[in-house]
Design a protein around this motif. Structure first.
Motif, short mmCIF file in Angstrom:
data_model
loop_
_atom_site.label_atom_id
_atom_site.label_comp_id
_atom_site.label_asym_id
_atom_site.label_seq_id
_atom_site.Cartn_x
_atom_site.Cartn_y
_atom_site.Cartn_z
N THR A 251 0.95 -1.29 0.02
CA THR A 251 -0.09 -0.69 0.03
C THR A 251 1.01 1.14 -0.18
O THR A 251 0.29 2.60 -0.96
N ARG A 252 1.82 1.18 0.83
CA ARG A 252 3.12 2.03 0.38
C ARG A 252 3.23 2.27 -0.91
O ARG A 252 4.01 3.46 -1.37
N SER A 253 3.73 0.95 -1.55
CA SER A 253 4.01 1.26 -2.44
C SER A 253 3.44 2.39 -4.12
O SER A 253 3.04 2.90 -4.68
N VAL A 254 1.50 1.91 -3.88
CA VAL A 254 0.64 2.84 -4.39
C VAL A 254 0.53 4.12 -4.00
O VAL A 254 0.40 4.92 -5.23
N GLN A 255 0.88 4.64 -2.97
CA GLN A 255 0.83 5.70 -2.54
C GLN A 255 2.73 6.60 -2.87
O GLN A 255 2.46 7.93 -3.62
N GLU A 256 3.69 5.92 -3.45
CA GLU A 256 4.82 6.39 -3.87
C GLU A 256 4.35 6.76 -5.21
O GLU A 256 4.87 7.25 -5.97
N ALA A 259 2.18 9.47 -6.53
CA ALA A 259 3.45 10.43 -6.71
C ALA A 259 4.24 10.44 -7.32
O ALA A 259 4.30 12.19 -7.69
N GLN A 260 5.00 9.88 -7.65
CA GLN A 260 6.09 9.94 -9.01
C GLN A 260 4.79 9.76 -10.10
O GLN A 260 5.84 10.57 -11.14
N LEU A 261 4.33 9.20 -10.14
CA LEU A 261 3.40 9.34 -11.76
C LEU A 261 2.36 10.06 -12.33
O LEU A 261 1.70 10.96 -13.06
N GLY A 262 1.85 10.80 -11.02
CA GLY A 262 0.43 11.54 -10.85
C GLY A 262 -0.75 10.86 -10.90
O GLY A 262 -0.69 9.47 -11.60
N TYR A 267 0.22 1.62 -14.40
CA TYR A 267 0.49 1.55 -14.13
C TYR A 267 1.38 0.32 -14.25
O TYR A 267 -0.18 -0.42 -13.75
N SER A 268 2.00 -0.91 -14.30
CA SER A 268 2.28 -2.43 -14.18
C SER A 268 1.74 -3.14 -13.08
O SER A 268 2.27 -2.02 -12.43
N VAL A 269 1.67 -3.96 -12.99
CA VAL A 269 1.67 -4.70 -11.80
C VAL A 269 3.31 -4.83 -11.73
O VAL A 269 3.44 -5.55 -10.68
N GLY A 270 4.70 -5.05 -12.72
CA GLY A 270 5.51 -5.23 -12.95
C GLY A 270 5.77 -3.76 -11.77
O GLY A 270 7.18 -4.37 -11.39
N GLN A 271 5.64 -2.41 -12.11
CA GLN A 271 6.05 -2.08 -11.47
C GLN A 271 5.93 -1.91 -9.67
O GLN A 271 5.90 -0.77 -8.70
N LEU A 272 4.27 -2.53 -10.32
CA LEU A 272 3.91 -2.17 -8.21
C LEU A 272 4.54 -3.09 -7.35
O LEU A 272 5.18 -3.04 -6.29
N TYR A 314 -4.31 9.98 -1.87
CA TYR A 314 -3.89 9.00 -1.25
C TYR A 314 -3.47 8.68 0.07
O TYR A 314 -1.86 9.09 -0.71
N ILE A 315 -3.50 8.46 0.34
CA ILE A 315 -2.23 8.25 1.82
C ILE A 315 -2.47 6.50 2.13
O ILE A 315 -3.90 5.87 2.61
N SER A 316 -1.51 5.62 2.56
CA SER A 316 -1.73 4.63 2.38
C SER A 316 -1.88 4.76 4.50
O SER A 316 -1.38 5.26 4.74
N ARG A 317 -2.75 3.35 4.52
CA ARG A 317 -2.48 3.50 6.79
C ARG A 317 -1.27 3.44 7.00
O ARG A 317 -1.33 3.92 7.95
N ALA A 318 -0.29 2.90 6.32
CA ALA A 318 0.58 2.13 7.01
C ALA A 318 1.40 3.62 7.10
O ALA A 318 2.52 3.77 7.98
N ASN A 319 0.90 4.18 6.63
CA ASN A 319 1.67 5.82 6.38
C ASN A 319 1.12 6.93 7.60
O ASN A 319 1.61 8.09 8.05
N MET A 320 -0.27 6.67 8.27
CA MET A 320 -1.06 7.41 9.01
C MET A 320 -1.36 7.38 10.31
O MET A 320 -0.22 5.90 11.31
N GLN A 321 -0.74 8.58 11.56
CA GLN A 321 -0.93 8.02 12.67
C GLN A 321 -1.65 8.96 13.33
O GLN A 321 -2.19 9.93 13.26
N GLY A 322 -2.36 7.66 13.95
CA GLY A 322 -4.16 7.88 15.18
C GLY A 322 -5.08 8.52 13.79
O GLY A 322 -6.15 8.96 14.76
N MET A 323 -5.28 7.55 12.72
CA MET A 323 -6.29 7.90 11.69
C MET A 323 -6.88 6.82 12.00
O MET A 323 -6.29 5.64 11.44
#
Length: 345
Positions: A251-256, A259-262, A267-272, A314-323
């Motif tokens: 999920t962090r990768s989806v967020q990144e 942010a990187q591509l817009g 993008y492909s499964v390979g990129q993910l 999108y913000i991955s819940r892995a990157n959230m604090q107290g939400m």
């Protein structure tokens, strides 16, 4: 001369692509592939090139257990942190505006219920649609019942009975309630349209070959399918106290990548997969190693569009604090779940 030079250049590119694929145990003959903790080719495809858009609809099934429902076996004595992972994947599915979403949690996760839900959700898929199956919970192995298989053990989802138990003191009850890879594959292939795409994501121990692509069943149909698992068959998947390493990295990768591509980029499964490997390496537990594996049939990672790409920030819940999940949805200005989503549990 220019024509010949161009042809020779393409030939060299094809040879290099083949070399990379064969190194990672790719099989072009039946179009199966498998690799573990090694980046895959995500820049070009030796068949169709990089995808530009997501065709069809996305139908997703989430299955999760933390075994707090188990009052009998070893599983209930050490409850897992999988609810965090389930919430992360719900968030991602909601942000990605999937066409339908079903979830089974804990005591709902009997073998009969899971097979029925697989057939229901996969059965909704038509041409170019996606069936996504996500599982987090215990994974394990049982001795294979099929004498014709090369493998001696089946990979299994450690499901529960109607009372919430996954095993007993003798450790024999598991044979009745766990879902073997053979039965999982049969359920998917019986329900799915041959022209649809299958994506299986598993954050569980001993799950590398959970789709059993070597059985030949997928190849016989030419079914386009990819699985990504948190570890190899002989390994265990580590938790963090707030969800498994694999789900958090994914999920962090989806967020990144967003942010990187817009927002509008696909993008492909390979990129993910490649980005997930990077995130896992950055956050893995010291002293514990799990090889995130990718397997597939009839389609390579660079050829399949990653279908869970949010169309809003999108913000991955892995990157959230107290939400909480609901705070996150409100923060994103998101609407309540559509009526065709079933988020029980």
């Amino acid at each position: 001369k220019l024509g010949i030079l161009a042809w020779l250049g393409r030939l060299n590119n094809w040879r290099e692509s083949y070399r990379r694929l064969s190194t990672d145990m790719f099989c072009c003959g039946q179009r199966r592939f498998a690799t573990a903790n090694q980046k895959v080719d995500d820049q070009e495809s030796c068949f169709y090139g990089r995808p530009e858009d997501v065709p069809g609809e996305v139908h997703m099934l989430i299955v999760g257990l933390d075994y707090s429902c188990d009052r009998v076996s070893w599983a209930g004595k050490n409850v897992l942190d999988t609810k965090y992972a389930v919430d992360m994947m719900e968030d991602l599915a909601r942000c990605s505006e999937v066409a339908s979403l079903e979830k089974l949690w804990n005591q709902q996760c009997t073998k009969e219920n899971v097979i029925a839900k697989i057939q229901e959700v996969a059965g909704r898929c038509g041409e170019d649609d996606y069936f996504i199956f996500y599982y987090t919970g215990h994974g394990d192995q049982l001795i294979s019942q099929d004498d014709d298989e090369e493998e001696t053990h089946d990979q299994c989802f450690c499901l529960v009975d109607a009372n919430g138990s996954t095993d007993d003191a003798t450790m024999t009850y598991r044979h009745q309630v766990w879902l073997r890879d053979d039965d999982f594959v049969d359920a998917v292939l019986e329900a799915i349209d041959e022209t649809a795409n299958v994506l299986v994501l598993v954050d569980a121990c001993h799950s590398g070959t959970i789709c059993d692509f070597n059985s030949g069943l997928w190849a016989e149909r030419g079914q386009k399918a990819i699985s990504i698992s948190g570890c190899a068959d002989a390994q265990t998947s580590a938790g963090t106290g707030k969800g498994g390493h694999f789900t958090r990295a994914l999920t962090r990768s989806v967020q990144e990548l967003q942010a990187q591509l817009g927002l509008d980029a696909n993008y492909s499964v390979g990129q993910l997969y490649n980005k997930t490997l990077e995130n896992y390496e950055e956050s893995k537990n010291q002293g514990h190693r799990q090889d995130i594996e990718i397997h597939g049939c009839a389609v390579y990672p660079a050829e399949m569009v990653w279908p869970l790409a949010p169309r809003q920030p999108y913000i991955s819940r892995a990157n959230m604090q107290g939400m909480t999940s609901q705070n996150h949805f409100q923060h994103q200005g998101m609407q309540p779940a559509p009526a065709n989503w079933s988020l029980a549990g």
